[in-house]
Structures are given as C-alpha cells and as structure tokens.
Scaffold this motif. Structure first.
Motif, mmCIF file in Angstrom:
data_model
loop_
_atom_site.group_PDB
_atom_site.id
_atom_site.type_symbol
_atom_site.label_atom_id
_atom_site.label_comp_id
_atom_site.label_asym_id
_atom_site.label_seq_id
_atom_site.Cartn_x
_atom_site.Cartn_y
_atom_site.Cartn_z
ATOM 1 N N SER A 46 0.831 -1.212 0.000
ATOM 2 C CA SER A 46 0.000 0.000 0.000
ATOM 3 C C SER A 46 0.861 1.256 0.000
ATOM 4 C CB SER A 46 -0.931 0.011 1.211
ATOM 5 O OG SER A 46 -1.784 -1.092 1.169
ATOM 6 N N ASP A 172 -5.895 -1.735 -4.866
ATOM 7 C CA ASP A 172 -5.299 -2.211 -3.615
ATOM 8 C C ASP A 172 -6.284 -3.120 -2.889
ATOM 9 O OD1 ASP A 172 -3.829 -2.650 -1.369
ATOM 10 O OD2 ASP A 172 -3.412 -0.528 -0.947
ATOM 11 N N GLU A 173 -6.180 -4.405 -3.131
ATOM 12 C CA GLU A 173 -7.090 -5.402 -2.537
ATOM 13 C C GLU A 173 -8.535 -4.955 -2.679
ATOM 14 O OE1 GLU A 173 -6.013 -6.986 1.316
ATOM 15 O OE2 GLU A 173 -4.172 -5.802 1.285
HETATM 16 MG MG LIG Z 1 -2.132 -2.659 2.247
#
Ligand SMILES: [Mg+2]
Ligand SMILES: Nc1ncnc2c1ncn2[C@@H]1O[C@H](COP(=O)(O)OP(=O)(O)OP(=O)(O)O)[C@@H](O)[C@H]1O
Lengths: 264, 317
Positions: A46, A172-173
């Motif tokens: 991240s 991001d996910e």
């Molecule tokens: Mg992350």
C-alpha cells in the motif's frame, strides 16, 4: 508508462518510531502491463501505491510517469493519469450524494466550472453504463450512494474510475472487503474494463490464485523490497504451492545472509 | 408583531444557509461566522452612511464576507491547522477589524438615512408597512435561495458537495481540494455577511458584537429544519433551512416575551439555544440508530425473498 528509480520511504525518520516501509525499489511498468502484486502484511504494497499516487511524499528516489518526473507533483494532478481503488468500498464514492451526482463528478477529470452538465442525455448515458454492472443501479440514479451495499459501491467506484479515463489503474485489494459472490462480480468487471480500455494495471491481492491467474506479470514484495518479478512465461507454469515455496526459499537465503552479517 | 418574527427569521435564514454550506455541505466546522456576520453589518452600514447606494452596500458586505472565508480557508490549507482553529483566528482578528470599519466605534446607527427597510414601504405602497418589510425580505431570500439551489446543481457545486462527503474522491477525480474549500468558504461567509448587512438595515444599526453566538444559533436552526423532512435535494434542503430559521426565531420570541412566566430572562436564551442543539443531536442520533436498524431488517427481508425466489426458480428448472 511508469518508471520507479531507487524509491524509498521512511516514516518518522530520526525518531524512535522510525520505520522503513520502502527500501530502494526499482520498477519499470510497460504500457499495457497488468501486474499482480503479492506480499505479506506490512511488506509495503500500500505504501508503494501511496507513493506512486502522491499521497505521501517520497523519502528518496524518483517516480517517472509517461516520461515526466512527477516525484513532487501533487496527488490530484497525478490522478489525471492514475485511477485508484481502495480496499474500503466507502473511499471511492461520496455517500451523502446521489449516484448521478457521483457519476457527473467522475465524468471528466479536473476542476469543474459553473456549467450544468447533468442533463437528460447524460442520465441516459449513465444508465447504459450502470447496466453493465447488472446490479439494478440504473433505476436508482437519484438514490444516495450511502444506501448501496459494499459490493454495489465498489462496482460503482470501478465504473466511475474507468469513466474518468485514466491510463493506469492501481487496485489495492479492491475485492477483499466483499463477500465471495460480489468479489467475483467486481473482479470480472475489472478484467473486462482493463482489456476494453487497455489500462495499465497494478493489482495488490492476497489471493495467490488470482495473482497467478490474472495479468501478465507478478511481483512479490517483502520488507519494503521487490523480491520476485515473474514474467508472463514464468507465470504460465506457476502454481500456488510453487509460489509459496519460492517465497520461503528467498526468505531463507535472506535469513542466512542476515546471520552472516551478524557473526564477524 | 408576527410579521416581525418572519422578517427576523428570513434575514437570519440567509446566515443559516451560509452555516449550512460550511458545516453540512463542506463538513468544515467554521467559526469565522461570528466575526463575518458583524463584518457584513459594519461594511453595509458604513457604505450606506457614506452614500454608496443600497445595492453597492450589500455587494460590498457580500465581498467582505467572501474575503473572510478565503482567509480562514487559506490558514487551514497552508498551515494545515484544523478548520476550527483557522476559523477562531479569523473571527478574533475580525473583531478588531470590524471596529476599524465602524470608524473606531463599537456601534454605528443608521438614523434618518435611507435603507432597504425604509424603502420597502415605498416600493410596496399597497400594503401596510410591516407587510411591505416582509414582502421585501421574502423576495431577497427567495432570490438568494434560487441562486444557491442553482449553484449546487452546477458541476462546481456538486464537486463541493462531494468534497464534504469524501475528500479522497475529489482528489482522485483530479481536483485540488484546497481550491474547492476556498471557494466554498468564501460563499459561506459571503452569505453570512450579506445577512448581517440586511440585519443592520432592519434594526437600524451595526454593532461589533452582532455576531456573537451566531454559529450555534445557525446550527440550532439547521437541526430544527432537519426534523421537518428528510431529503438529499438541495432545493428542499435550503427550504428546510429557511423554515428552521423562522421556527428558531419564533421559539426565541416566545422565550423572550412569555418566558417570564417561568422566570426566564433574555440572557437565558443562549443557554436554551445550546440545550436545543444538544437535544436535537440526541434525537438525531436515536433516529439514526433506529433507521439503520430498520434498513438492516429490510435488507435481510430482501435477501430472504431473493433466496426464496431463486430456490423457486431452481425448483422450476
Ligand atoms: Mg495494504
Ligand atoms: N502512514 C504511516 N505511518 C507510519 N507507518 C506506516 C504508515 N503507513 C504504513 N506504515 C508502515 O509501513 C509498513 C508497510 O505498510 P503497508 O501498509 O504498505 O503494507 P502492506 O503491504 O500494504 O500490508 P497489508 O497487506 O497489510 O495491506 C508497515 O510496517 C506499516 O506499519
């Protein structure tokens, strides 16, 4: 498309809380690449995205986007090129506003003027676009986004992001907070949009099978470094157990070399 | 008498729309208001006394408020201090500036001089004076409301609304949130100052302390309005703000004139306003919890229906 040179990020430098999150990363993302990014919790995935987007200033190194050095340019400027979707479905949309108001804000990037663009033809266009989500949102243009489910919100975020025509996607996910059915729907839409609009993509996932199945390149991060970078061909024969084994063997080597460093 | 409450409430409602923009739309807890309201009154009064004409006087008041808003937003943006602190700083500085504007005095009267409120009876000669004042004020509030409604339907207005709801989204859409905050805060305080400029003319004087406690009164009016009905449409939101402002003024009137039965003095009104806001917050919270629970129940029911429907389909197949 995107080149990262000797990128590093240290949080709270010079204090007891000093934390190196990214350690001298080099990465060359080519036009049309679809890279899946894996790595354990806290490995810096991240943070890497935050640096690319400009959320955080870098500690060292350079970020070059389309041949231009954007290392110090503000996040909202880079957003013209980069579309970003977070794990949290509430981050991409404005809950207190209707679906159509959200979509008109996303429709064209950049500062807005005093015109009123939201007219009947735009509404028609938005309805058509919403239909591809197959979630019935096309009949709810005037509903506040806060009333939607997480899956619906994330699908809407994805649609709004591609409507704003970025060249690059950072995911991001983005399906991690959804139930399996909705995650599947959003993932299908994602691949559909990526190929239709030829979006260069980086996608963080904790789903190893996804990391192998999707995209043309896989990178693995650990301790703020890229420890593995696999090409399409290398990915072809990859399985989850093989990937885990690779990870373990790299970690082991490091462990050994750490020991070497410590014993004189 | 009754007309007076409405005129008071309507003038006040323009200020409340300003507070609505900062607190509800931008989600910016702004205290500049307590200063910029008096700034508007001071600027309009001095302009009228110096013979600029009434329209120019109101325009100057509006612009002075906008500048105050820009200062607060800039302090917040540049020094990265919370909006609350930025507002307090501007408000404090404005107190001195307002006295400067008033020529070193804390109070300047508008006696034997033409103001909007001496003009209204001439413009509407067919009705009695109180009604003429009411009609004139209503007209101004109507124009302001319509302009604000249109503004928040423009692309710029919508993006300001989105900023208050989700700043990250605005950044992701390539918009500088700092610039939007400056614009929103300028508009908010411009309306607040405009309201001050009108009040000075209605009551016939400007006072450096005019703005004291305005924010809380504005919030009280907004919350009263929110009890009336629920909506995400800007035209209905501004309507309910105006109604809330009038109801608030009526409540305060009741407190002032009939409060002595229960030993209430005018100085207790601020306490009452504060309690009103607290009660509103409690009720809103309870209502919110109830509607969330309700929504959850509905969602569960919908889920069940869907499951049953799909089971039936499977059975048919
Ligand atoms: Mg992350
Ligand atoms: N804003 C911040 N301030 C201080 N430290 C931070 C901050 N953001 C991240 N870190 C630290 O940097 C390291 C990398 O975090 P990051 O969030 O990038 O990991 P990640 O790979 O995304 O993990 P996950 O899979 O859990 O999302 C962690 O040690 C984290 O504690």
């Amino acid at each position: 498309m995107l080149r990262i040179e000797q990128l590093s990020k240290v949080f709270y430098p010079g204090t007891v809380n000093e934390k190196t999150a990214i350690e001298y990363i080099d990465l060359d993302v080519r036009d049309g690449d679809f890279i899946t990014v894996v790595g354990s919790n806290g490995s810096g995935k991240s943070t890497l995205f935050n640096l690319i987007s400009g959320t955080y200033p870098v500690t060292g190194g350079k970020i070059i986007l389309n041949g231009k050095d954007v290392t110090n340019s503000p996040e909202y400027r880079r957003a013209f090129t980069i579309g970003r979707i977070f794990q949290d479905p509430t981050k991409g949309t404005a809950a207190k506003m209707s679906i159509e108001d959200n979509m008109i804000t996303a429709f064209k990037k950049g500062m807005k003027g005093l015109g009123i663009s939201l007219n009947a033809s735009k509404r028609g266009y938005f309805k058509e676009e919403l239909k591809q989500l197959s979630m019935g949102l096309e009949d709810r243009l005037k509903d506040n986004v806060g009333l939607l489910s997480g899956g619906q919100r994330q699908a809407l975020t994805l649609l709004m992001t591609v409507l704003s025509r970025p060249q690059m996607l950072l995911l991001d996910e983005h399906t991690a907070a959804l139930d399996p059915r909705n995650a599947q729907i959003v993932m299908d839409l994602t691949t559909e949009f990526i190929s239709r609009y030829r979006l260069t993509t980086l996608m963080v996932t904790h789903n190893m099978q996804h990391a192998i199945d999707f995209g043309n390149r896989l990178i693995m991060m650990d301790g703020g470094k890229i420890i593995l970078d696999l090409s399409q061909e290398e990915k072809h024969s990859l399985t989850v157990p093989k990937l885990v084994k690779m990870f373990k063997s790299i970690k082991n080597q490091e462990y050994v070399s750490d020991e070497d460093l410590l014993t004189p | 008498m009754l007309e007076g409450i409405f005129v008071d409430g309507l003038i006040f409602s323009i200020m409340v729309i300003g507070v609505l923009i900062s607190y509800r739309i931008l989600d910016f807890a702004d205290l500049t208001c307590d200063g910029s309201f008096a700034t508007g009154a001071a600027v309009a009064t001095m302009a009228i006394v110096n013979g600029t004409g009434l329209a120019t006087a109101l325009l100057l008041a509006f612009l002075a408020g906008a500048v105050a808003g820009v200062v607060t937003a800039t302090i917040h943006n540049r020094l990265k201090v919370p909006g609350l602190l930025a507002g307090i700083l501007t408000m404090t500085m404005l107190y001195s500036i307002n006295i400067r504007i008033l020529g070193g005095r804390a109070n300047v009267p508008l006696l034997r001089i033409e103001t909007l409120y001496t003009k209204f009876p001439q413009i509407f000669p067919m009705v009695s004076t109180p009604w003429a004042l009411l009609i004139g004020t209503l007209l101004i509030v109507f124009i302001v409301k319509e302009l604000i409604d249109v503004f928040f339907r423009t692309d710029l207005g919508i993006s300001i609304g989105a900023l208050g709801s989700n700043e990250q989204m605005i950044i992701s859409m390539g918009i500088d949130p700092k610039l939007l905050k400056v614009i929103g805060m300028a508009l908010s305080n411009a309306l607040i100052a405009l309201s001050g400029g009108l009040l000075a003319q209605y009551q016939g004087f400007a006072d450096a302390n005019l703005g004291q406690g305005m924010v809380v009164q504005g919030l009280a009016a907004i919350m009263i309005g929110e009890f009336l009905f629920d909506s995400n449409k800007i035209s209905l939101i501004t309507l309910r703000v105006i109604l809330g402002a009038i109801i608030y003024k009526a409540l305060m009137f009741l407190g002032r004139y009939y409060g002595y039965y229960i030993n209430l003095t005018p100085s207790d009104l601020k306490l009452l306003t504060g309690i009103l806001v607290i009660v509103s917050l409690i009720v809103a919270q309870t209502r919110n919890a109830a509607s969330t629970a309700d929504a959850r129940k509905k969602a569960l029911r919908r889920n069940k229906e869907r499951r049953e429907a799909s089971m039936k389909e499977d059975g048919d197949a």
